[in-house]
Design an enzyme around this catalytic site. Structure first.
Site, PDB file in Angstrom:
ATOM      1  N   HIS A  90     -30.943 -51.596 -24.312  1.00 36.18           N
ATOM      2  CA  HIS A  90     -31.287 -52.655 -25.264  1.00 36.18           C
ATOM      3  C   HIS A  90     -32.703 -53.184 -25.006  1.00 36.18           C
ATOM      4  O   HIS A  90     -33.500 -52.497 -24.363  1.00 36.18           O
ATOM      5  CB  HIS A  90     -30.223 -53.759 -25.241  1.00 36.18           C
ATOM      6  CG  HIS A  90     -28.831 -53.200 -25.288  1.00 36.18           C
ATOM      7  ND1 HIS A  90     -28.283 -52.631 -26.409  1.00 36.18           N
ATOM      8  CD2 HIS A  90     -27.897 -53.069 -24.300  1.00 36.18           C
ATOM      9  CE1 HIS A  90     -27.064 -52.187 -26.144  1.00 36.18           C
ATOM     10  NE2 HIS A  90     -26.809 -52.436 -24.868  1.00 36.18           N
ATOM     11  N   GLU A 127     -27.434 -58.906 -21.458  1.00 31.09           N
ATOM     12  CA  GLU A 127     -27.439 -57.554 -20.901  1.00 31.09           C
ATOM     13  C   GLU A 127     -28.858 -57.002 -20.842  1.00 31.09           C
ATOM     14  O   GLU A 127     -29.228 -56.323 -19.877  1.00 31.09           O
ATOM     15  CB  GLU A 127     -26.555 -56.642 -21.755  1.00 31.09           C
ATOM     16  CG  GLU A 127     -26.500 -55.203 -21.268  1.00 31.09           C
ATOM     17  CD  GLU A 127     -25.716 -54.295 -22.200  1.00 31.09           C
ATOM     18  OE1 GLU A 127     -25.597 -53.091 -21.870  1.00 31.09           O
ATOM     19  OE2 GLU A 127     -25.239 -54.765 -23.252  1.00 31.09           O
ATOM     20  N   HIS A 183     -26.878 -50.120 -18.178  1.00 30.99           N
ATOM     21  CA  HIS A 183     -26.162 -51.031 -19.071  1.00 30.99           C
ATOM     22  C   HIS A 183     -25.207 -51.914 -18.277  1.00 30.99           C
ATOM     23  O   HIS A 183     -24.987 -51.717 -17.083  1.00 30.99           O
ATOM     24  CB  HIS A 183     -25.358 -50.234 -20.109  1.00 30.99           C
ATOM     25  CG  HIS A 183     -26.193 -49.546 -21.134  1.00 30.99           C
ATOM     26  ND1 HIS A 183     -26.474 -50.094 -22.361  1.00 30.99           N
ATOM     27  CD2 HIS A 183     -26.821 -48.339 -21.094  1.00 30.99           C
ATOM     28  CE1 HIS A 183     -27.242 -49.259 -23.054  1.00 30.99           C
ATOM     29  NE2 HIS A 183     -27.464 -48.186 -22.297  1.00 30.99           N
ATOM     30  N   GLU A 265     -22.598 -48.223 -16.670  1.00 28.15           N
ATOM     31  CA  GLU A 265     -22.168 -49.576 -16.997  1.00 28.15           C
ATOM     32  C   GLU A 265     -21.894 -50.249 -15.648  1.00 28.15           C
ATOM     33  O   GLU A 265     -20.900 -49.954 -14.982  1.00 28.15           O
ATOM     34  CB  GLU A 265     -20.896 -49.554 -17.857  1.00 28.15           C
ATOM     35  CG  GLU A 265     -21.053 -48.891 -19.211  1.00 28.15           C
ATOM     36  CD  GLU A 265     -21.726 -49.787 -20.256  1.00 28.15           C
ATOM     37  OE1 GLU A 265     -22.109 -50.931 -19.908  1.00 28.15           O
ATOM     38  OE2 GLU A 265     -21.859 -49.342 -21.422  1.00 28.15           O
TER      39      GLU A 265
END
Length: 301
Positions: A90, A127, A183, A265
């Protein structure tokens, strides 16, 4: 120190024996000295002089300059010549560019949004901020080992995105030896732990992951193992059946990659216990260290 008692207070009549005893001791000294010389010449048991004829004198101390010429058996090989691409998931600016990131791009198997804003903790730690912080820490660790490191973005450059297909292209253009997308998840409270996402075998449109499936799995397994060891975090309790690994074919960053690549993650931002870790600078440093050790292990074969 003075001693008293039967073992040390000898009667007067026995003290006259000391002279002959002294003479005997003097006679033994030359033999003892000769034995010591032989002992030192053949080497002490368990010592460094275990071979016959070893010199009895010690070697001169090694100077720092001399020591530097002798490679240490534990010396860390340089990663010079290795290229690693880090993709911070992101972008902190995505929420200000929703129309741009909502555009669809072709990821081989289907069309998908250019990017998303990502998730956040319940307290608002995003995030995108997390991934950029870990990426910076990871870059510093890898560069110390001589690797060339490139980021797909640096928060403000560009101000949003880039799109997932462009993120893959950056790694491909760099001919990266390894690439990773960082992430943190947004699953329900109670879902905890980390997992590494591996590319599935995809051959559709612009996507052909077949050449990278095997090396990407090796990369992912190394990262999973070292991440768990360094951070102390457990593999996900909701993805991967406790293996800490997941295989997906719906992620453009993996589908369009032509170099070994995985996603990680690092935890679940919506779980209060995981969030406490993810918002800790000390833990983020451990996360970067764990990822780094996995990548280094992969690059050294």
């Amino acid at each position: 120190m003075s001693y008293t008692g039967p073992e040390f207070d000898l009667p007067q009549q026995r003290r006259s024996r000391r002279v002959p005893l002294a003479v005997g001791l003097v006679a033994l000294v030359p033999g003892a000295l000769l034995g010591w010389v032989v002992y030192e010449g053949v080497g002490k048991p368990g010592g460094s002089g275990g071979q016959a004829g070893a010199a009895t004198t010690r070697s001169a101390p090694v100077s720092p300059s001399d020591d530097a010429k002798v490679p240490s058996p534990n010396a860390v090989p340089s990663l010079k010549g290795k290229v690693v691409v880090i993709d911070p998931g992101h972008n902190p600016g995505n929420f200000q560019h929703t129309s741009e990131i909502n555009q669809k791009v072709n990821i081989g198997t289907n069309w998908k949004e250019c990017d998303t804003t990502g998730t956040s903790t319940n307290a608002g730690y995003s995030e995108a901020r997390f991934t950029l912080d870990v990426a910076h820490r990871l870059r510093a660790l890898l560069e110390k080992q001589g690797a060339t490191v490139r980021l797909t973005h640096d928060g403000d450059r560009p101000a949003w995105g880039p799109c997932v297909n462009k993120r893959a292209e950056i790694g491909n253009a760099a001919h990266a030896d390894a690439a990773i997308s960082i992430h943190a998840d947004g699953a329900p409270e109670g879902d905890r732990g980390f997992h590494v996402i591996l590319p599935a075998s995809v051959h559709s449109g612009a996507a052909d992951t077949r050449p990278i499936v095997a090396p990407s799995r090796t990369l992912g397994e190394r990262i999973e193992s070292d991440f768990a060891k360094v951070t102390g975090s457990a593999p996900s309790n909701y993805v991967g059946n406790g293996t800490g690994l997941d295989v997906r074919k719906d992620l453009g960053g993996l589908n369009l990659s032509t170099v070994p690549k995985v996603f990680i993650e690092c935890g679940n931002m919506r779980d209060s216990k995981d969030a406490a870790l993810l918002t800790s600078g000390a833990w983020r440093q451990k996360a970067a260290q764990g990822i780094s050790e996995g990548i280094v292990s992969f690059l050294r074969g």
